[in-house]
Design an enzyme around this catalytic site. Structure first.
Site, PDB file in Angstrom:
ATOM      1  N   LYS A 154      19.189 138.675  66.954  1.00  0.00           N
ATOM      2  CA  LYS A 154      18.181 138.795  68.036  1.00  0.00           C
ATOM      3  C   LYS A 154      18.809 139.387  69.288  1.00  0.00           C
ATOM      4  O   LYS A 154      18.785 138.798  70.371  1.00  0.00           O
ATOM      5  CB  LYS A 154      17.546 137.445  68.335  1.00  0.00           C
ATOM      6  CG  LYS A 154      16.679 136.946  67.203  1.00  0.00           C
ATOM      7  CD  LYS A 154      15.758 135.832  67.646  1.00  0.00           C
ATOM      8  CE  LYS A 154      14.909 135.362  66.497  1.00  0.00           C
ATOM      9  NZ  LYS A 154      15.687 134.686  65.408  1.00  0.00           N
ATOM     10  N   ILE A 155      19.363 140.574  69.116  1.00  0.00           N
ATOM     11  CA  ILE A 155      20.098 141.204  70.208  1.00  0.00           C
ATOM     12  C   ILE A 155      19.170 141.415  71.390  1.00  0.00           C
ATOM     13  O   ILE A 155      18.062 141.937  71.239  1.00  0.00           O
ATOM     14  CB  ILE A 155      20.701 142.546  69.735  1.00  0.00           C
ATOM     15  CG1 ILE A 155      21.643 142.299  68.540  1.00  0.00           C
ATOM     16  CG2 ILE A 155      21.434 143.228  70.876  1.00  0.00           C
ATOM     17  CD1 ILE A 155      22.199 143.578  67.933  1.00  0.00           C
ATOM     18  N   GLY A 157       2.701 127.969  59.055  1.00  0.00           N
ATOM     19  CA  GLY A 157       1.989 129.193  58.671  1.00  0.00           C
ATOM     20  C   GLY A 157       1.758 129.257  57.166  1.00  0.00           C
ATOM     21  O   GLY A 157       2.443 128.606  56.386  1.00  0.00           O
TER      22      GLY A 157
HETATM   23  P1  BMP Z   1      12.125 128.247  58.754  1.00  0.00           P
HETATM   24  O1  BMP Z   1      11.395 128.806  57.523  1.00  0.00           O
HETATM   25  O2  BMP Z   1      13.106 127.181  58.407  1.00  0.00           O
HETATM   26  O3  BMP Z   1      11.182 127.850  59.846  1.00  0.00           O
HETATM   27  O4  BMP Z   1      13.054 129.430  59.331  1.00  0.00           O
HETATM   28  C1  BMP Z   1      12.543 130.548  59.973  1.00  0.00           C
HETATM   29  C2  BMP Z   1      13.655 131.498  60.324  1.00  0.00           C
HETATM   30  O5  BMP Z   1      13.110 132.631  60.988  1.00  0.00           O
HETATM   31  C3  BMP Z   1      14.717 130.942  61.278  1.00  0.00           C
HETATM   32  O6  BMP Z   1      15.946 131.575  60.991  1.00  0.00           O
HETATM   33  C4  BMP Z   1      14.228 131.368  62.649  1.00  0.00           C
HETATM   34  O7  BMP Z   1      15.285 131.506  63.563  1.00  0.00           O
HETATM   35  C5  BMP Z   1      13.622 132.734  62.322  1.00  0.00           C
HETATM   36  N1  BMP Z   1      12.533 133.158  63.222  1.00  0.00           N
HETATM   37  C6  BMP Z   1      11.406 132.379  63.411  1.00  0.00           C
HETATM   38  O8  BMP Z   1      11.270 131.286  62.850  1.00  0.00           O
HETATM   39  N2  BMP Z   1      10.417 132.848  64.241  1.00  0.00           N
HETATM   40  C7  BMP Z   1      10.494 134.035  64.885  1.00  0.00           C
HETATM   41  O9  BMP Z   1       9.578 134.393  65.604  1.00  0.00           O
HETATM   42  C8  BMP Z   1      11.627 134.838  64.678  1.00  0.00           C
HETATM   43  C9  BMP Z   1      12.634 134.387  63.829  1.00  0.00           C
HETATM   44  O10 BMP Z   1      13.681 135.143  63.604  1.00  0.00           O
END
Ligand code: BMP
Length: 218
Positions: free
Chosen positions: A60-61, A174
């Site tokens: 996430k630069i 979601g």
């Molecule tokens: P999880 O399915 O455990 O919620 O993980 C989601 C992943 O996507 C995590 O690595 C989180 O940092 C990333 N992420 C997110 O959840 N929402 C965003 O808007 C952007 C992301 O990169």
């Protein structure tokens, strides 16, 4: 990379990371690596994982172009196939990350708005401007929130030719079906797979869902 199911490998142990990557490999198209894993295990974990599946470095630069280029270069020189940059950092940063990615034939994904509630406080107000920045920079894809399907629909409408990858399914509430129906090309899934008692079976189950819905709605 044909984007479909991307594993978000936010574990903090190298052995566990490699184990989960290997058992799920047949069911995923890529692995997204974020700070928890890289800060715990070192950047070499990208090289190791890239031997299993293509790796997207989710750094996430969001820095000035000069520093952003250094970060992108580190990711790609350690084997990443793709990188994630924040669109809110502005067009100069996104373009500079794209320039570095091109040197490695790597992909760039731009975050539009975070899937968390906080994403609605600032980012969603500017998400469509971010889409335009991403298009002008010529990136490969966008990250859009599976937690707000109506936003995916609008982002898709504004970016017909970009890949859209959506995190935020299952653990964040979601729906895989809604995200794909709304225009997602791929789903990013972390906890639902790596925290499951059987990550392989869960990856297989979600991968089947993704394929079914891609067939139904694309
Ligand atoms: P999880 O399915 O455990 O919620 O993980 C989601 C992943 O996507 C995590 O690595 C989180 O940092 C990333 N992420 C997110 O959840 N929402 C965003 O808007 C952007 C992301 O990169």
């Amino acid at each position: 990379m044909a984007a479909m199911l991307i594993l978000a490998l936010d574990v903090m142990d190298e052995t566990k990371a490699m184990e989960i990557a290997e058992v799920t490999a047949r069911h995923i198209q890529g692995i997204k690596v974020n700070y928890p894993l890289v800060l715990s295990c070192g950047i070499e974990i990208i090289e190791e994982l890239s031997g299993v599946k293509p790796v997207i470095a989710d750094f996430k630069i969001a820095d000035i172009p000069y520093t952003s280029a250094l970060i992108a270069d580190l990711a790609f020189s350690h084997g990443a196939s793709g990188i994630i940059v924040h669109g809110f950092a502005g067009s100069d940063t996104v373009s500079e990350v794209k320039r570095v990615a091109d040197e490695y034939s790597g992909e760039v994904y731009t975050v539009t708005e975070l899937s968390s509630r906080g994403g609605e406080e600032f980012m969603s107000r500017h998400a469509y401007e971010i889409v335009e920045i991403a298009k002008r920079a010529g990136v490969d894809g966008l990250i859009a929130p599976a937690t707000r399907a109506e936003r995916i629909r609008e982002i898709r409408r504004r970016a017909r030719n970009l890949k859209i990858l959506c995190p935020g399914v299952i653990a964040q509430g979601g729906s895989v079906e809604e995200a794909i129906k709304s225009g997602a090309d791929g789903i990013i899934v972390g906890r639902a797979i790596y925290s499951s008692s059987d990550p392989e079976r869960e990856a297989e189950r979600i991968s089947r869902l993704v394929q079914t819905f891609l067939k139904k709605y694309k």
